[in-house]
Structures are given as C-alpha cells and as structure tokens.
Design a protein around this motif. Structure first.
Motif, PDB file in Angstrom:
ATOM      1  N   THR A 185       0.832  -1.206   0.000  1.00 42.28           N
ATOM      2  CA  THR A 185       0.000   0.000   0.000  1.00 42.28           C
ATOM      3  C   THR A 185       0.862   1.250   0.000  1.00 42.28           C
ATOM      4  O   THR A 185       0.576   2.225  -0.711  1.00 42.28           O
ATOM      5  N   ALA A 186       1.921   1.260   0.809  1.00 39.05           N
ATOM      6  CA  ALA A 186       2.818   2.415   0.852  1.00 39.05           C
ATOM      7  C   ALA A 186       3.470   2.650  -0.511  1.00 39.05           C
ATOM      8  O   ALA A 186       3.590   3.799  -0.966  1.00 39.05           O
ATOM      9  N   THR A 246      -9.764   6.092   1.233  1.00 34.11           N
ATOM     10  CA  THR A 246      -9.698   4.699   0.786  1.00 34.11           C
ATOM     11  C   THR A 246      -8.377   4.060   1.199  1.00 34.11           C
ATOM     12  O   THR A 246      -8.345   2.908   1.653  1.00 34.11           O
ATOM     13  N   ALA A 247      -7.304   4.804   1.051  1.00 43.05           N
ATOM     14  CA  ALA A 247      -5.994   4.276   1.445  1.00 43.05           C
ATOM     15  C   ALA A 247      -5.953   4.012   2.947  1.00 43.05           C
ATOM     16  O   ALA A 247      -5.395   3.000   3.393  1.00 43.05           O
ATOM     17  N   ASN A 290       5.179  15.399  -0.031  1.00 35.86           N
ATOM     18  CA  ASN A 290       3.935  14.628  -0.010  1.00 35.86           C
ATOM     19  C   ASN A 290       4.207  13.129   0.101  1.00 35.86           C
ATOM     20  O   ASN A 290       3.534  12.413   0.849  1.00 35.86           O
ATOM     21  N   VAL A 291       5.206  12.663  -0.636  1.00 40.25           N
ATOM     22  CA  VAL A 291       5.519  11.231  -0.629  1.00 40.25           C
ATOM     23  C   VAL A 291       5.993  10.797   0.749  1.00 40.25           C
ATOM     24  O   VAL A 291       5.529   9.785   1.294  1.00 40.25           O
ATOM     25  N   VAL A 294       4.095   7.997   3.109  1.00 41.18           N
ATOM     26  CA  VAL A 294       4.755   6.729   3.421  1.00 41.18           C
ATOM     27  C   VAL A 294       4.973   6.584   4.927  1.00 41.18           C
ATOM     28  O   VAL A 294       4.740   5.514   5.505  1.00 41.18           O
ATOM     29  N   LEU A 295       5.405   7.654   5.574  1.00 46.42           N
ATOM     30  CA  LEU A 295       5.596   7.592   7.027  1.00 46.42           C
ATOM     31  C   LEU A 295       4.285   7.310   7.745  1.00 46.42           C
ATOM     32  O   LEU A 295       4.250   6.549   8.718  1.00 46.42           O
ATOM     33  N   LEU A 296       3.207   7.933   7.272  1.00 45.99           N
ATOM     34  CA  LEU A 296       1.902   7.700   7.897  1.00 45.99           C
ATOM     35  C   LEU A 296       1.480   6.245   7.748  1.00 45.99           C
ATOM     36  O   LEU A 296       0.987   5.626   8.707  1.00 45.99           O
ATOM     37  N   ILE A 297       1.680   5.669   6.564  1.00 44.21           N
ATOM     38  CA  ILE A 297       1.291   4.280   6.337  1.00 44.21           C
ATOM     39  C   ILE A 297       2.105   3.335   7.208  1.00 44.21           C
ATOM     40  O   ILE A 297       1.566   2.417   7.845  1.00 44.21           O
ATOM     41  N   PHE A 298       3.412   3.542   7.269  1.00 42.78           N
ATOM     42  CA  PHE A 298       4.250   2.656   8.085  1.00 42.78           C
ATOM     43  C   PHE A 298       3.943   2.813   9.579  1.00 42.78           C
ATOM     44  O   PHE A 298       3.947   1.823  10.330  1.00 42.78           O
TER      45      PHE A 298
END
Length: 449
Positions: free
Chosen positions: A66-67, A166-167, A300-301, A305-309
């Motif tokens: 997902t990330a 959604t993510a 933004n990236v 990515v940090l939020l997802i991890f």
C-alpha cells in the motif's frame, strides 16, 4: 475497577484508541508520532514486552504494498500536473462555460471531478478555484456553490485506491485498495452524477437570480493566475516544466494505467511504479530534471509513506496483543443480536457523524478496525465495512477537522461556518445517494445471512 480489569485487552484497547484520538484531535501530537508511541506504551502495559517489535514489523510489512502504491501514485500524478496534462481541460472548460450560470456550475463540477483524480485535495482546490473563481466573480455567482461542488466532487473521486480515505481504510484493515475500489465504481459514478445534478440545480437558481449575462466568453489561453503574472511582468513559473507537445502521450499513458487497474493486469503498486518510470523518462529525459520533479513532490511522498508505516505499527500492536478481538467481543455483547446482520448499512449511517467530528486518522485507524472485527462476528466481511464507511465522505468533506475546508474557504474568502451551513444538507443527501448506489450495486449487503 480492579488492576486486572484495567489490564484486560478490551480496556487497554479502548484506552489506547481514546488516547490516540485525544492526542491528534487536540493537536498535542502528530498522527505519525501518536501512531507509533501510543501503541508501544499500551503494548507494554498489556505485557507484550519483547514481542512488540515483531508485532510492529508484521504490521509494517503487511502495509508495504500500500505504501508503495501511494508513493508512486503521488509522484505519477504530480508529474502529470507538472507536465500540463490538465491544462487543456481547464482552458476548454473556461471557454465553453460562457456566461450561463448553469454551464458554469456544471463545468465546475466536471473540472473538479477530473482534476481530483490525482487524489490530492489541495491540488484540486488550487486548480479548480484559480480557474473558476474569476468566472464566478465576473458573473456574480455565489462562491459557496463553488465550495460545495468542490466538496462533492472530491468526495466521490476519493474512492479511488490512492485517495486518502480509501488508502486509510485499506491500511487499517489490511485490505488491497483495489479490492475496495472496484466494487465501488458504480457508487463513485453515482456520486459524480449527483454532484452534476446539484450543479445543474443550483445553476438554475443562479440563472433565475442573475439571468444569462451578455458578456464575452473567456478566450482560450492561459489559466487566470498565469494571466495575472504576465500582466505584472512575471514569467510563467511553470513554463519550464510544461510539456504541451506530450499531452496525447500523457493522456494515453494515464488511460492505459486506469485500464490496467480496472482489468487487474498487474498488482497496483507495479502498475503505478511502471507508469511513473515511463512518464518521468519521456517527459523529463535529463537526470537533473528528473531529480527536480521528484524533489518537488518529495514532501507529499514522505508524509504519506511515514503515515502508512506508522499505521502499520499501530495496527500490528492492536491486533497482536488481542485488543481488537477483545473490544469486538465486548461490542458484540452490547449490540442487540437482531441488528447484527445489518452492520454494513448501520456503519454507513453512523460514519456520517463520526467522520464529521473526527479526523480521518482517528476514525479509520482508531474506530474502523473495531467496527470491522465486531461485524465479522455476524458474517459481515471487513471490505464491506470499509466500503460502507467510505459512503460518508461527502459529510466528512465539510468537517472542521480537515485542512481542505480552510484552504477552500481561504481561497474563496468566505466564512467556514457559512460554507458548512450552505453545504451540509447537500452533503447528507450525497451520502444517502452513495449508500443507495452501494447497496444496489452490491458493494456491501443490506443484510447478511
């Protein structure tokens, strides 16, 4: 309450979620730091000890695809915007809407819908408002209509796999974002159709109020902010990155990417990575230009990515310590059994007030996993609960807890409260339309069993 009761997984899980929500909603901590530190502390209280590291790594590993998908989706659509993929659309809309309020409002809804396909609400607001606000001012149209149509359009297109809600829902429940999106396509189209209907309805009202003014249509040319810069003697800040000669190539590449997604030709992260690589090489062949484009979207990236991890660490501990199961068991005991089979539509309805008064992170990472686990006891699949929760997006778009509404109102120079009062009734109707469309298309069941 005894010490043993306080240390029970259900109580600790509830305390963990409540602490997380309070910290991020009162802005005492960022979502990223709260997602990491809060579960570690409560995991230690639960006695997980040395097992916390393995739980966190399992959660992070599960969310790596997902990330990857989100990171390269942001980069791909950032490159497309830099290259000017949407510029002809903006100019076409400005030229064709003319001076008829109905055409202006419908053009606003369509422009916002297409631009918002990049999944970035800030970009959508900037592009749409910079293009359409001069037209609204010239004709004397109510700018609150522009704010409403922006909210309805972005709420519908946020159902795409790389859209923020959604993510988050996919991340929180460890579900493939494409699995959530594909059954929701009819629902998304219904939401877009409703946005166009609202635009037509409000445009008629403005036409009756103002009439069709006999003004000259805007010429086919640069966007309004570029015209202002040129008038002041400033060069177009985007001229060096625009690639108008590659418009048809970029359009074909984007359509091919969408087709690959719909047909499931490859995993979504693979499609995004491949499309980004091709787009970057063709539009910006030199290594220096490529580095500049990546750097332009790096913030933004990194944030995504940090939020997802960090969310992976949170959900890993929440599940690994048994907190989710314990809270779901307690919730099942409190819910009348006859309501259990209707958990999906109930989730859709209660998500409206919950997402209005809660941030995305608090709802999707704190509340949704508990709801999904509870629903599973009645045979409702997690993906059905995730889809049901996403039907509340039009109301969530009006929430005072999201930054987008302040950006929109600031650009339009209107009061946030006035925008909410004007838009909320339409947002609730949009949610009901999404729920009806999702039920009709089978995105989630009205009743199981």
């Amino acid at each position: 309450m005894t010490l043993a009761a306080l240390q029970s997984p259900a109580v600790l899980g509830a305390g963990m979620i409540l602490t997380f929500m309070i910290l991020i909603m009162t802005k005492r901590m960022s979502a990223i730091t709260a997602l990491i530190l809060v579960p570690v502390i409560f995991g230690l209280l639960a006695g997980a000890g040395a097992g916390l590291g393995e739980m966190m790594l399992e959660g992070v590993t599960a969310l790596t695809p997902t990330a990857l998908m989100l990171a390269f989706a942001v980069l791909y659509f950032g490159v497309m915007i830099d290259a000017g993929l949407f510029d002809p659309l903006v100019r076409f809309v400005l030229r064709t809407v003319g001076d008829d309020p109905v055409r202006v409002t419908i053009g606003t809804a369509l422009l916002a819908t297409i631009v918002s396909l990049d999944g970035d609400g800030a970009t959508t607001a900037l592009v749409t408002i910079s293009a359409m606000l001069p037209v609204y001012r010239r004709l004397g149209l109510n700018p609150l209509i522009l704010a409403l149509l922006l909210g309805l359009a972005t709420a519908s297109t946020n159902l795409i796999p790389w859209g923020g809600p959604t993510a988050r829902a996919a991340t929180a429940l460890n579900i493939d974002p494409a699995l959530l999106f594909l059954p929701m396509m009819p629902t998304m189209l219904a939401g877009i159709g409703f946005a166009v209907f609202v635009a037509w309805r409000l445009g008629l009202g403005e036409r009756r109020r103002l009439g069709v003014l006999a003004l000259q249509p805007l010429p086919l040319g640069p966007a309004p902010e570029t015209e202002v810069a040129a008038a002041e003697g400033d060069p177009d800040p985007h001229a060096d990155v625009r690639r108008p000669k590659l418009f048809f190539f970029n359009l074909a590449l984007t359509l091919a990417l969408m087709a690959g997604l719909l047909l499931g030709l490859a995993p979504l992260p693979v499609l995004m990575m491949s499309a980004f690589a091709v787009a970057l090489i063709v539009n910006y062949p030199s290594l220096r230009s490529q580095r500049r484009r990546i750097a332009a979207h790096a913030d933004n990236v990194v944030n995504i990515v940090l939020l997802i991890f960090a969310a992976g660490a949170f959900t890993g501990i929440l599940q690994g310590t048994g907190m989710v199961d314990a809270m779901a068991t307690a919730l099942v005991a409190a819910i009348p059994p006859q309501l259990g089979p209707y958990f999906a539509p109930i989730t859709a309805l209660v998500s409206m007030p919950l997402t209005f008064f809660m941030s995305n992170d608090a709802f999707y990472f704190g509340i949704l996993p508990v709801i999904a686990e509870t629903a599973s006891h009645y045979g409702v699949a997690p993906e059905a609960i995730a889809r049901a929760s996403l039907t509340a997006l039009p109301v969530h778009a009006m929430s005072p807890l999201i930054a987008a509404i302040y950006l929109v109102c600031g650009l339009l120079k209107v009061d946030v409260g006035a925008a909410q009062r004007f838009s909320l009734k339409w947002a609730v109707l949009a949610c009901l339309v999404l729920i009806a469309a999702a039920l009709a298309s089978g995105a989630f069941p009205f009743r199981v069993g």
